[in-house]
Design a protein around this motif. Structure first.
Motif, PDB file in Angstrom:
ATOM      1  N   PRO A 175       0.809  -1.226   0.000  1.00  0.00           N
ATOM      2  CA  PRO A 175       0.000   0.000   0.000  1.00  0.00           C
ATOM      3  C   PRO A 175       0.839   1.272   0.000  1.00  0.00           C
ATOM      4  CG  PRO A 175       0.001  -0.995   2.178  1.00  0.00           C
ATOM      5  CD  PRO A 175       0.737  -1.953   1.273  1.00  0.00           C
ATOM      6  N   GLY A 176       2.152   1.154   0.164  1.00  0.00           N
ATOM      7  CA  GLY A 176       3.015   2.336   0.216  1.00  0.00           C
ATOM      8  C   GLY A 176       3.378   2.673   1.652  1.00  0.00           C
ATOM      9  N   VAL A 177       4.513   3.311   1.811  1.00  0.00           N
ATOM     10  CA  VAL A 177       5.057   3.553   3.143  1.00  0.00           C
ATOM     11  C   VAL A 177       4.112   4.393   4.002  1.00  0.00           C
ATOM     12  CG1 VAL A 177       6.823   4.889   4.328  1.00  0.00           C
ATOM     13  CG2 VAL A 177       7.486   3.231   2.600  1.00  0.00           C
ATOM     14  N   ASP A 178       3.500   5.421   3.431  1.00  0.00           N
ATOM     15  CA  ASP A 178       2.648   6.293   4.234  1.00  0.00           C
ATOM     16  C   ASP A 178       1.495   5.507   4.864  1.00  0.00           C
ATOM     17  OD1 ASP A 178       4.287   8.280   3.423  1.00  0.00           O
ATOM     18  OD2 ASP A 178       2.715   9.567   2.583  1.00  0.00           O
ATOM     19  N   LEU A 179       0.789   4.736   4.035  1.00  0.00           N
ATOM     20  CA  LEU A 179      -0.375   4.006   4.541  1.00  0.00           C
ATOM     21  C   LEU A 179       0.017   2.834   5.430  1.00  0.00           C
ATOM     22  CD1 LEU A 179      -3.021   3.771   1.659  1.00  0.00           C
ATOM     23  CD2 LEU A 179      -3.126   5.112   3.756  1.00  0.00           C
ATOM     24  N   GLU A 180       1.289   2.483   5.451  1.00  0.00           N
ATOM     25  CA  GLU A 180       1.712   1.358   6.288  1.00  0.00           C
ATOM     26  C   GLU A 180       1.732   1.724   7.773  1.00  0.00           C
ATOM     27  OE1 GLU A 180       2.658  -1.878   6.729  1.00  0.00           O
ATOM     28  OE2 GLU A 180       1.351  -2.106   5.021  1.00  0.00           O
ATOM     29  N   HIS A 181       1.113   2.821   8.144  1.00  0.00           N
ATOM     30  CA  HIS A 181       1.106   3.254   9.535  1.00  0.00           C
ATOM     31  C   HIS A 181       0.416   2.230  10.441  1.00  0.00           C
ATOM     32  CE1 HIS A 181       1.068   5.969  12.918  1.00  0.00           C
ATOM     33  NE2 HIS A 181      -0.201   5.664  13.099  1.00  0.00           N
ATOM     34  N   ALA A 182       1.183   1.711  11.424  1.00  0.00           N
ATOM     35  CA  ALA A 182       0.666   0.747  12.410  1.00  0.00           C
ATOM     36  C   ALA A 182       0.177  -0.542  11.763  1.00  0.00           C
ATOM     37  CB  ALA A 182      -0.442   1.376  13.268  1.00  0.00           C
ATOM     38  N   ALA A 183       0.612  -0.778  10.533  1.00  0.00           N
ATOM     39  CA  ALA A 183       0.095  -1.908   9.763  1.00  0.00           C
ATOM     40  C   ALA A 183       1.093  -3.065   9.734  1.00  0.00           C
ATOM     41  CB  ALA A 183      -0.307  -1.421   8.373  1.00  0.00           C
ATOM     42  N   LEU A 184       1.163  -3.769   8.602  1.00  0.00           N
ATOM     43  CA  LEU A 184       1.929  -5.026   8.579  1.00  0.00           C
ATOM     44  C   LEU A 184       3.395  -4.833   8.964  1.00  0.00           C
ATOM     45  CD1 LEU A 184       1.585  -7.913   6.098  1.00  0.00           C
ATOM     46  CD2 LEU A 184       3.861  -7.014   6.565  1.00  0.00           C
ATOM     47  N   LEU A 185       4.033  -3.797   8.410  1.00  0.00           N
ATOM     48  CA  LEU A 185       5.475  -3.645   8.634  1.00  0.00           C
ATOM     49  C   LEU A 185       5.780  -3.318  10.093  1.00  0.00           C
ATOM     50  CD1 LEU A 185       6.505  -1.591   5.438  1.00  0.00           C
ATOM     51  CD2 LEU A 185       6.642  -4.062   5.805  1.00  0.00           C
ATOM     52  N   GLU A 186       5.159  -2.265  10.618  1.00  0.00           N
ATOM     53  CA  GLU A 186       5.465  -1.856  11.993  1.00  0.00           C
ATOM     54  C   GLU A 186       5.015  -2.908  13.006  1.00  0.00           C
ATOM     55  OE1 GLU A 186       5.770   2.924  12.114  1.00  0.00           O
ATOM     56  OE2 GLU A 186       3.722   2.184  12.019  1.00  0.00           O
ATOM     57  N   THR A 187       3.856  -3.528  12.753  1.00  0.00           N
ATOM     58  CA  THR A 187       3.389  -4.555  13.688  1.00  0.00           C
ATOM     59  C   THR A 187       4.336  -5.753  13.690  1.00  0.00           C
ATOM     60  OG1 THR A 187       1.096  -3.850  13.299  1.00  0.00           O
ATOM     61  CG2 THR A 187       1.425  -6.014  14.316  1.00  0.00           C
TER      62      THR A 187
END
Ligand SMILES: [Zn+2]
Length: 265
Positions: A175-187
């Motif tokens: 979805p792109g870095v911006d929308l990755e907020h609190a999502a798959l990557l950070e979690t």
């Protein structure tokens, strides 16, 4: 690679004496400053997420490059709807741009006074980018007037994650870095580093932030999922997090080791 922060404590200047720091500076080490934020990261992650992740990346890179690690800047610039859900959530506690800029300028001035000549700001919060840049610019302008030289790098750690790793984690579309907020990557990275801080039972149903081409002020929360999580997080795992951290750190070590090799040496 250790997932335990204590393994990297030897790089941290806040845990060393001034005499030890002075002696380490004689080797002209790269000095790393992690920068994060205090910002909502959904119901399942702690609000210090950006600072925790920036510090974790920094610790591993500093260790690999024989560098020093400054204390993390744990507040950041104001959350924006499309990258952090915005300023409407309780807990999100942000700085004016001028405050963050001044903090960076002050820290760089002090590092120059100590004799530091090579500094890397490792950013973990999208909204910080240009205020860090402004702090660097003002500090270098000031230092040049006094005849002091310093080389500074600003980086966002996520830009180093190898594309094949991202593609392997997102079977369909990233979805792109911006929308990755609190999502798959950070979690995933938080699960790898601090599983005790992740509340999997509170993980919200998958949703996607939806924003037009413009930003509206005052912020009204339009397009932000109620949970504050901007993209699906349900497929996060500690294994994905460990892969992200290891591959990102390896790329940072290679790139940042190079960044200073042709200058000032
Ligand atoms: Zn974040």
């Amino acid at each position: 690679m250790h997932m335990n922060e204590a393994a990297y404590a030897h790089c941290r200047i806040d845990l060393m004496s001034w005499t030890r720091y002075r002696d380490r500076l004689a080797d002209d080490p790269i000095i790393f400053v992690p920068v994060g934020a205090l910002e909502q990261h959904g119901p399942h992650l702690p609000m210090g997420c950006d600072a925790i992740l920036a510090a974790a990346m920094t610790a591993r890179v500093a260790d690999a490059l024989g560098g020093l690690q400054m204390p993390t800047l744990t507040y950041g610039y104001k959350s924006q709807a499309r990258s952090g859900g915005g300023q409407l959530f309780p807990g999100t506690t942000s700085l004016d741009g001028a405050t963050l800029t001044s903090m960076v300028q002050d820290i760089l001035r002090e590092l120059a006074r100590h004799g530091g000549r090579r500094v890397v700001l490792v950013n973990g919060h999208v909204e910080n980018q240009w205020f860090l840049t402004e702090g660097i610019d003002l500090a270098l302008r000031e230092l040049s007037l006094s005849g002091k030289a310093m080389q500074v790098v600003r980086c966002e750690y996520w830009n180093y994650t190898p594309q094949p790793v991202l593609e392997s984690l997102f079977e369909d579309t990233f979805p792109g870095v911006d929308l990755e907020h609190a999502a798959l990557l950070e979690t995933s990275m938080m699960l790898a580093l601090h599983p005790e801080l992740v509340d999997l039972e509170a993980m919200p149903e998958d949703a996607l932030g939806s924003f037009p081409g413009h930003d509206r002020y005052p912020q009204d929360g339009r397009g932000v999922p109620a949970s504050g999580v901007l993209a699906p997080a349900s497929r996060a795992s500690a294994e994905k997090g460990a892969l992200l951290i290891e591959s990102t750190v390896a790329a940072m070590v290679a790139a940042l080791g190079q960044a200073f090799s042709e200058t000032m040496r």
